[in-house]
Write an enzyme that holds these catalytic residues in place. Sequence first.
Site, short mmCIF file in Angstrom:
data_model
loop_
_atom_site.label_atom_id
_atom_site.label_comp_id
_atom_site.label_asym_id
_atom_site.label_seq_id
_atom_site.Cartn_x
_atom_site.Cartn_y
_atom_site.Cartn_z
N ASN A 187 8.17 -5.41 -0.79
CA ASN A 187 8.03 -4.33 0.18
C ASN A 187 6.55 -4.28 0.54
O ASN A 187 5.74 -3.75 -0.22
CB ASN A 187 8.48 -2.99 -0.41
CG ASN A 187 8.38 -1.87 0.62
OD1 ASN A 187 7.74 -2.04 1.67
ND2 ASN A 187 8.97 -0.74 0.32
N ARG B 218 12.56 4.97 12.81
CA ARG B 218 11.27 5.66 12.74
C ARG B 218 10.42 5.27 13.95
O ARG B 218 10.93 4.78 14.95
CB ARG B 218 10.61 5.34 11.41
CG ARG B 218 11.47 5.81 10.22
CD ARG B 218 10.82 5.52 8.89
NE ARG B 218 9.58 6.26 8.74
CZ ARG B 218 8.70 6.04 7.76
NH1 ARG B 218 8.94 5.09 6.85
NH2 ARG B 218 7.59 6.75 7.68
N HIS C 55 3.95 -4.54 9.16
CA HIS C 55 3.83 -4.42 10.62
C HIS C 55 2.54 -5.02 11.17
O HIS C 55 2.33 -5.04 12.37
CB HIS C 55 3.91 -2.94 11.01
CG HIS C 55 4.95 -2.17 10.25
ND1 HIS C 55 6.28 -2.54 10.28
CD2 HIS C 55 4.87 -1.12 9.40
CE1 HIS C 55 6.97 -1.71 9.50
NE2 HIS C 55 6.14 -0.85 8.95
N ARG D 53 4.88 10.99 -2.43
CA ARG D 53 4.54 10.83 -1.02
C ARG D 53 5.79 10.99 -0.16
O ARG D 53 6.76 10.26 -0.35
CB ARG D 53 3.96 9.44 -0.86
CG ARG D 53 3.89 8.91 0.53
CD ARG D 53 3.76 7.39 0.44
NE ARG D 53 3.58 6.81 1.73
CZ ARG D 53 4.03 5.61 2.09
NH1 ARG D 53 4.70 4.86 1.22
NH2 ARG D 53 3.84 5.15 3.28
N ALA E 69 2.96 -0.79 4.88
CA ALA E 69 2.45 -0.85 6.26
C ALA E 69 2.02 -2.26 6.65
O ALA E 69 1.99 -2.59 7.85
CB ALA E 69 1.29 0.12 6.41
N PRO F 118 0.79 -1.23 0.00
CA PRO F 118 0.00 0.00 0.00
C PRO F 118 0.83 1.27 0.00
O PRO F 118 1.86 1.36 0.67
CB PRO F 118 -0.84 -0.11 1.29
CG PRO F 118 -0.17 -1.14 2.11
CD PRO F 118 0.51 -2.08 1.15
N ASN F 119 0.33 2.21 -0.78
CA ASN F 119 0.86 3.58 -0.88
C ASN F 119 2.17 3.67 -1.67
O ASN F 119 2.63 4.77 -1.96
CB ASN F 119 1.03 4.22 0.51
CG ASN F 119 -0.29 4.34 1.22
OD1 ASN F 119 -1.23 4.91 0.67
ND2 ASN F 119 -0.41 3.77 2.41
N TYR G 176 10.93 8.81 1.31
CA TYR G 176 10.88 7.75 0.28
C TYR G 176 11.57 8.13 -1.03
O TYR G 176 11.64 7.29 -1.93
CB TYR G 176 9.42 7.35 0.02
CG TYR G 176 8.75 6.76 1.25
CD1 TYR G 176 9.11 5.51 1.73
CD2 TYR G 176 7.78 7.49 1.95
CE1 TYR G 176 8.51 4.98 2.86
CE2 TYR G 176 7.18 6.97 3.09
CZ TYR G 176 7.55 5.71 3.53
OH TYR G 176 6.96 5.18 4.66
N HIS H 133 12.62 -2.42 2.65
CA HIS H 133 12.01 -1.16 3.10
C HIS H 133 12.90 -0.04 2.59
O HIS H 133 14.12 -0.08 2.78
CB HIS H 133 11.93 -1.11 4.63
CG HIS H 133 11.17 -2.26 5.20
ND1 HIS H 133 9.81 -2.33 5.17
CD2 HIS H 133 11.61 -3.41 5.75
CE1 HIS H 133 9.43 -3.47 5.70
NE2 HIS H 133 10.50 -4.16 6.06
N GLU I 252 12.95 -9.09 1.75
CA GLU I 252 12.08 -8.00 2.20
C GLU I 252 12.84 -6.68 2.06
O GLU I 252 14.00 -6.59 2.47
CB GLU I 252 11.72 -8.26 3.67
CG GLU I 252 10.88 -7.19 4.31
CD GLU I 252 10.62 -7.51 5.79
OE1 GLU I 252 11.09 -8.56 6.29
OE2 GLU I 252 9.98 -6.68 6.45
C1 DHK Z 1 6.94 1.72 3.42
C2 DHK Z 1 5.78 2.04 4.03
O1 DHK Z 1 4.72 2.39 3.33
C3 DHK Z 1 5.67 2.07 5.50
O2 DHK Z 1 4.37 1.75 5.95
C4 DHK Z 1 6.69 1.20 6.18
C5 DHK Z 1 8.11 1.19 4.16
C6 DHK Z 1 8.09 1.48 5.63
C7 DHK Z 1 9.42 1.57 3.47
O3 DHK Z 1 10.32 2.11 4.10
O4 DHK Z 1 9.55 1.28 2.27
O5 DHK Z 1 6.66 1.41 7.57
#
Ligand code: DHK
Length: 145
Positions: free
Chosen positions: A75, A108, A81, A19, A78, A11-12, A24, A101, A99
């Site tokens: 990846n 964080r 977690h 974002r 969220a 997601p996202n 990121y 991130h 994995e």
């Molecule tokens: C990406 C997200 O969207 C967060 O919810 C994670 C992760 C971290 C990243 O660092 O790529 O906590």
Amino acid sequence: MTKTVFLLNGPNLNLLGQRQPDIYGRETLADVEAACAALGRDLGLDVRAHQSNHEGALVDLIQQARRDAQGIVINPGAYSHTSVAILDALHAFEGPVIEVHISNIHRREAFRHHSFVSARAEAVIAGLGTEGYRAALRRLAQLLA
Ligand code: DHK
């Protein structure tokens, strides 16, 4: 022989580049996927990229990987977690899983420090920015050789 690898983003991550660029970065997901496809060609990997904002859709993709892929770079965003369902799906996949991130989740908020997925991952990469995806592919190529 070319091996197929699924590159899964949760997601996202479709908003990469727009974002929170301070966290990121400014590369878009399309940039990341194109760079991974190009690196994959050098490494003898056919990289198939998918992104979903939905937990069940990610579970479906991991189940699809049981048939169609030899390795997974994920990846989970969220869902890292929170998602036992994604962990269970990865346990049903037989190949190596890495994995990624983009950010260093350990620097964080405390709720980001634990990832369910890490229990199933051969390696966990955090804080390398989008280079983390390429590092994951290089390692997968070694593991699949
Ligand atoms: C990406 C997200 O969207 C967060 O919810 C994670 C992760 C971290 C990243 O660092 O790529 O906590």
